[in-house]
Design a protein around this motif. Structure first.
Motif, short mmCIF file in Angstrom:
data_model
loop_
_atom_site.label_atom_id
_atom_site.label_comp_id
_atom_site.label_asym_id
_atom_site.label_seq_id
_atom_site.Cartn_x
_atom_site.Cartn_y
_atom_site.Cartn_z
N PHE A 58 0.91 -1.18 0.06
CA PHE A 58 0.11 0.03 0.03
C PHE A 58 0.82 1.17 -0.04
O PHE A 58 1.93 1.09 0.78
N SER A 59 0.43 2.37 -0.81
CA SER A 59 1.07 3.68 -0.72
C SER A 59 -0.16 4.49 -0.75
O SER A 59 -0.55 4.78 -1.94
N GLY A 60 -0.47 5.28 0.25
CA GLY A 60 -1.50 6.03 0.39
C GLY A 60 -2.98 5.30 -0.46
O GLY A 60 -3.17 4.38 0.19
N ARG A 61 -3.33 5.85 -1.33
CA ARG A 61 -4.65 5.07 -2.13
C ARG A 61 -3.92 4.19 -2.94
O ARG A 61 -5.03 3.79 -3.87
N LYS A 62 -2.97 3.91 -3.25
CA LYS A 62 -2.39 2.93 -4.34
C LYS A 62 -2.21 1.39 -3.57
O LYS A 62 -1.85 1.35 -2.41
N ARG A 63 -2.35 0.56 -4.45
CA ARG A 63 -2.13 -0.87 -3.93
C ARG A 63 -1.76 -1.78 -4.95
O ARG A 63 -2.34 -1.48 -6.18
N ALA A 64 -0.96 -2.63 -4.83
CA ALA A 64 -0.53 -3.87 -5.65
C ALA A 64 -0.22 -4.95 -5.04
O ALA A 64 0.31 -4.83 -3.71
N SER A 65 -0.18 -5.86 -5.65
CA SER A 65 0.09 -7.39 -5.10
C SER A 65 1.25 -8.12 -5.81
O SER A 65 1.15 -7.98 -7.06
N CYS A 66 1.74 -9.03 -5.21
CA CYS A 66 2.67 -10.13 -5.78
C CYS A 66 2.26 -11.30 -5.20
O CYS A 66 2.02 -11.55 -3.75
N GLU A 67 1.97 -12.33 -5.88
CA GLU A 67 1.71 -13.83 -5.31
C GLU A 67 2.68 -14.71 -5.84
O GLU A 67 3.23 -14.64 -6.74
N LEU A 68 3.04 -15.48 -4.70
CA LEU A 68 4.12 -16.64 -5.06
C LEU A 68 3.81 -17.81 -4.58
O LEU A 68 2.96 -17.84 -3.64
N ILE A 69 4.14 -18.82 -5.46
CA ILE A 69 3.97 -20.30 -4.93
C ILE A 69 5.34 -20.64 -4.47
O ILE A 69 6.21 -20.31 -5.13
#
Lengths: 462, 484
Positions: A58-69
């Motif tokens: 998260f960064s303020g109103r921003k959001r991003a994801s990383c998914e790992l197996i």
């Protein structure tokens, strides 16, 4: 194992804090086993041990994801995942609302749905279960299919807002047995859901299968005429319809996106038959419940329909953030839906149903195949009967109908056309094996009769 | 790693395994972006790696998979043990059709690796499309992008060693609006595959821009349109619904594992029997269908399947007659043995797994309908007395043996005496599969033929999501019930 998982999550949290990243970590581990039968053989015997780590930055109103197996030995890979999510979030676009990063006020662990003896049930035990369930029922023409899917499921969470963790561990089994005629193509099924090894009862399954096989082997199949029928739905069909209701009825996000047949002003109004009582009850262990949601909200029994009157929409944290609503503790992998039984105490089994006196033909549909939404705004769904439909005649005889299609609104299916619900209920396992393991069950009456429903298609053969 | 894999394969052969294969996926990366009403709701990067091991022992399969490769021998032992127990209940021992031992590589055509395109550029694309969709009457606007890139190294005990690198790019956009009663209507754009590649370059911004205005306009027409009538008409299926009709009632129905009863516990069976091959008039003589895994630009093309068999172009239906199926090594052997005749000459090369942790099963490749000689869409419409043109699926529901179906589409245009008259909303149609395909009365020429992709075909237990394609023309079917 639990301490090792939580230790690693804490280490990753410390890493993120050290680098100045705001992140939430969601750990999912499954140890899945699936024995699959087809044509009376074990067609596949498989196991998968997978660890997934979802990192949301998260960064303020921003959001991003990383998914790992990944696996627990790959700490560096997990840290790189944190760095990647943190890098991505810089290039993301701000949302028009502030996404909530939950603050866990205390650590929480729930292993009440974990049974080691089920989680570690042996290959031999699973095979024995199927042999018992199908004993004496297979022939050269009648073949056994099905699955014994079981395993354990672990979820753990932490984020940079709090040092507290959440930890959930369950075991589960979903058993489906199918007997099908290899040339005539009829098929009947019996199913079971288990959260502990002691729930497994292959003899009960055999009894259900034997009852249906007898009718399918001896009764003449028929194409039933199109028209209006009184229909008794079995637990699989009912659970599937409740599942669709979960999607296009009382989900707040669906409402706001125009994908619900309910409206905001439906709150407090009578929508369904007064026989319909639907609650999200996280104390029913048969549903593999979440007693806290993923944001740490303590979940309580949440009435949705009482005597047919609509009580409340459910709101995830994400939808509540977007639409300025209050979250209702429904940021969960699945709800714990319980459709209460009714006043019909004399229908505890299919045999009881068949013996009931009746003045006209009644169609029994245990299972609806490939249900889909024709019109979400009107709650119209469509699906075909499958797995052991019966035509119950007024003279007490039983016919075997070819499969039929119904296309109706959920407003009809749970509305004033409901004639009765059995008092007896059961947990019907609705787990999907798409993606990560997520054991799920819905508690429903074993039987519900709904009158005057239209059959829109009737097959001329199996 | 390869050496260790080969050592383990040899070890299991020494223990009595009849066949062993391994799919080692050194990497599979994915990137998914979803913009909803201007909000970047999802920006996800995913990465996985691992091995899947398949062992055939005394006629039964065992499988084991893990992302943790520290105990490779233990994984092979698990797969072997799973096969050993499965062998205790075998009615038809698994045999595999012959194939050549192959050493080969395959790389799907890709000019621009989507994983080298900056995230900011992808977000800018979505933002631009979102702004174009933000028009009067639009209630919800959704656009998304998904990218996959993976390397699969296949090694088996028969001497094959195949390395594949596959890149896929998918993107769609959708708008929805409400009528005066608050009911929802959608229009979706899922672009056809143009060109010969399937990387970032296959997402054509100009094509999205052209179609953004169209779907908004059509959605607004649907919002105020009359309900679809309930009656019998000719239905003219545009490629955006024709692909799904083909997928559900030819593709799934002709998967040989379904025909042989291997999906009865879940996905269902097929009305097709082994006796039907070479005899069943599946459709009218205008219908020729094939499973063509050699189209360069479609996700149903993969070089070699997960049995190590080369991709092929297999005729399924020849001028209406059923002649072929979607097959892998195991099923063709079993089918020929049960039928006591050689229906299938070897594997059709269609056995695929969605990931390293799933076992290969028969999957559609590119299930295509050959273009016909009935002209353009306009020419087909002009020769239609009472019809309806349908486009883009809204709902789909199919009988468990694929014998009957019910589809809803986003839009319908009524046709009267060769002229398009008006738009209708909530169009649906239904039918019985064989009767429906035998009512095929017009097949569009190559100008109507488009390659559509499917990125979410579900099948199997444990469930697998597969990517594939359909090359389909505009088609017309007569005497179809609509509006129910």
């Amino acid at each position: 194992v639990k301490e090792r998982i939580l230790h690693i999550l804490r280490e990753l949290r410390a890493y993120a804090l050290d680098k100045g990243h705001e992140v939430a970590l969601f750990y999912h581990e499954e140890d899945s086993y699936l024995m699959r039968f087809a044509n009376s053989s074990i067609s596949l015997n498989t196991n998968e041990h997978l660890i997934r780590l979802e990192i949301t930055a998260f960064s303020g109103r921003k959001r991003a994801s990383c998914e790992l197996i990944t696996d627990l030995g790959k700490l560096d890979e997990m840290k790189q995942g944190i760095d990647l999510a943190a890098q991505m979030v810089q290039h993301a676009q701000p949302l028009t609302y502030q996404p909530t990063v939950p603050v866990f006020a205390q650590s929480f662990a729930d292993e009440s749905c974990y049974d080691a003896s089920l989680a570690h049930i042996s290959n031999e035990d699973r095979l024995q279960y199927f042999n018992t369930a199908s004993a004496g029922l297979e022939t050269d023409q009648v073949k056994l299919s099905g699955i014994f899917s079981c395993g354990s499921n672990t979820i753990a969470q932490i984020n940079t807002r709090s040092e507290h963790t959440q930890y959930f561990r369950t075991s589960d089994a979903q058993v489906t047995t199918v007997l099908a005629h290899s040339t005539l193509k009829w098929e009947v099924t019996a199913e079971q859901s288990a959260r502990a090894k002691s729930d497994l009862d292959p003899a009960a399954l055999r009894e259900e299968l034997a009852f249906l096989v007898e009718h399918y082997q001896t009764d003449t199949p028929q194409q039933i005429p199109l028209g209006s029928y009184d229909i008794v739905f079995g637990s699989a069909a009912t659970a599937d319809m409740v599942n669709f209701m979960n999607w296009i009825a009382f989900n707040g996000g669906s409402l706001k996106r125009g994908f619900s047949f309910l409206a905001e002003d439906t709150l407090g109004k009578k929508v369904f038959s007064d026989r319909i009582n639907l609650v999200d009850d996280p104390y029913r262990l048969e549903t593999f419940p979440y007693q806290r949601d993923y944001t740490g909200i303590l979940r309580k029994a949440f009435p949705i329909f009482l005597n047919g009157v609509f009580q409340a929409f459910t709101w995830t944290q994400e939808d509540a953030d977007e639409f300025s609503m209050q979250p209702t503790g429904h940021s969960v992998g699945h709800k714990s839906l319980v459709l209460s039984g009714g006043d019909r105490a004399d229908v505890r089994s299919l045999s009881d149903l068949v013996k009931l006196p009746r003045k006209k033909d009644v169609l029994y549909i245990p299972f609806l195949h490939y249900m889909n939404i024709v019109n979400p705004s009107k709650g119209i769904i469509t699906g075909s009967s499958r797995f052991g439909a019966l035509l119950l005649k007024p003279d007490g005889s039983v016919g075997v109908p070819y499969n039929v299609r119904i296309t109706h609104s959920l407003l009809d299916l749970f509305g004033e056309k409901v004639a009765w619900l059995s008092r007896a209920t059961l947990p019907y396992n609705t787990s999907q094996s798409y993606g990560a393991r997520n054991p799920t069950a819905i508690i429903v009456p074993k039987f519900i009769q709904v009158n005057d429903l239209e059959i829109s298609h009737s097959n001329s053969s199996y | 790693m390869l050496e260790k894999i080969q050592q383990q394969i040899e070890r299991l052969k020494g223990l009595g395994a009849a066949y062993v294969d391994t799919r080692w996926v050194p990497f599979e990366e994915a990137n998914y972006l979803l913009m909803w009403n201007g909000n970047l709701k999802n920006a996800t990067s995913a990465r996985e790696s691992g091995v899947g091991i398949r062992v055939l022992y005394k006629g039964a399969w065992g499988f084991s998979a893990s992302s943790d490769l520290t105990d490779l021998a233990g994984l092979y032992d698990k797969a072997f043990d799973n096969a050993r127990v499965a062998a205790e209940r075998v009615t038809f021992p698994v045999r595999l059709a012959e194939k050549d031992a192959i050493t080969a590589t395959f790389e799907s055509p890709c000019a621009i690796n989507p994983f080298e395109v900056p995230l900011a550029e992808k977000v800018a694309f979505l933002k631009d499309i979102d702004q174009q969709l933000n028009q009067p009457g639009v209630f919800q606007r959704v656009c998304d992008m998904a990218f996959v890139r993976k390397q699969i190294i296949f090694v088996d005990s028969e001497g094959s060693h195949i390395e594949k690198t596959i890149t896929e790019a998918f993107s769609t956009m959708q708008v929805s609006g409400l009528d005066d009663q608050g009911a929802t209507y959608e229009r979706t754009f899922r672009p056809p595959r143009r060109g010969d590649t399937r990387g970032w370059e296959s997402i054509d911004k100009a094509l999205f821009s052209e179609n953004a205005a169209r779907i908004v306009k059509e959605m607004n027409q649907v919002r105020v349109a009359q309900e679809c009538p309930k009656e019998d008409r000719s239905v003219i299926l545009l490629p955006n619904i024709m692909y799904l009709q083909t997928h559900e009632t030819i593709g799934h129905a002709l998967e040989l594992d379904r025909i042989l009863g291997y999906e009865l516990a879940f996905a269902g069976g097929s009305f097709v029997t082994l006796e039907d091959f070479g005899k069943l008039q599946y459709g009218s003589p205008r219908l020729t269908a094939r499973a063509d895994a050699t189209l360069p630009n479609s996700p149903g093309s993969f070089g070699y399947d997960d049995d190590g068999v080369p991709a092929q172009n297999t005729l399924l239906i020849d001028k209406g007659l059923l002649v072929g199926a979607i097959t892998g090594r195991q099923m063709v052997e079993e089918a020929n043995a049960i039928a006591k005749r050689q229906i299938f000459k070897g594997s059709g090369g269609a056995n695929r797994a969605t990931s390293f942790y799933r076992v290969p099963i028969e999957r559609m490749t590119n299930i295509n309908i050959d273009p016909g000689q009935d002209g353009t869409l306009d020419e087909i419409v002009s020769k239609t007395e009472k019809g309806i043109i349908l486009d883009s699926e809204r709902s789909w529901s199919i009988g468990s043996n694929r014998e009957q179906f019910h589809f809803g589409t986003e839009i319908g245009w009524l046709v009267e005496d060769g002229q398009v008259t008006k738009v209708v909303r909530n169009p649906t149609y239904k039918g019985a599969t064989v009767k429906f395909w035998n009512s095929l009365s017009a097949v569009g020429d190559p100008s109507t033929w488009q390659v559509k992709y499917v990125d979410n075909c579900g099948k199997g237990q444990p469930n697998q999501i597969m990517q594939l394609g359909h090359g389909v023309p505009v088609c017309r079917f007569d005497h179809v019930t609509i509006g129910e």
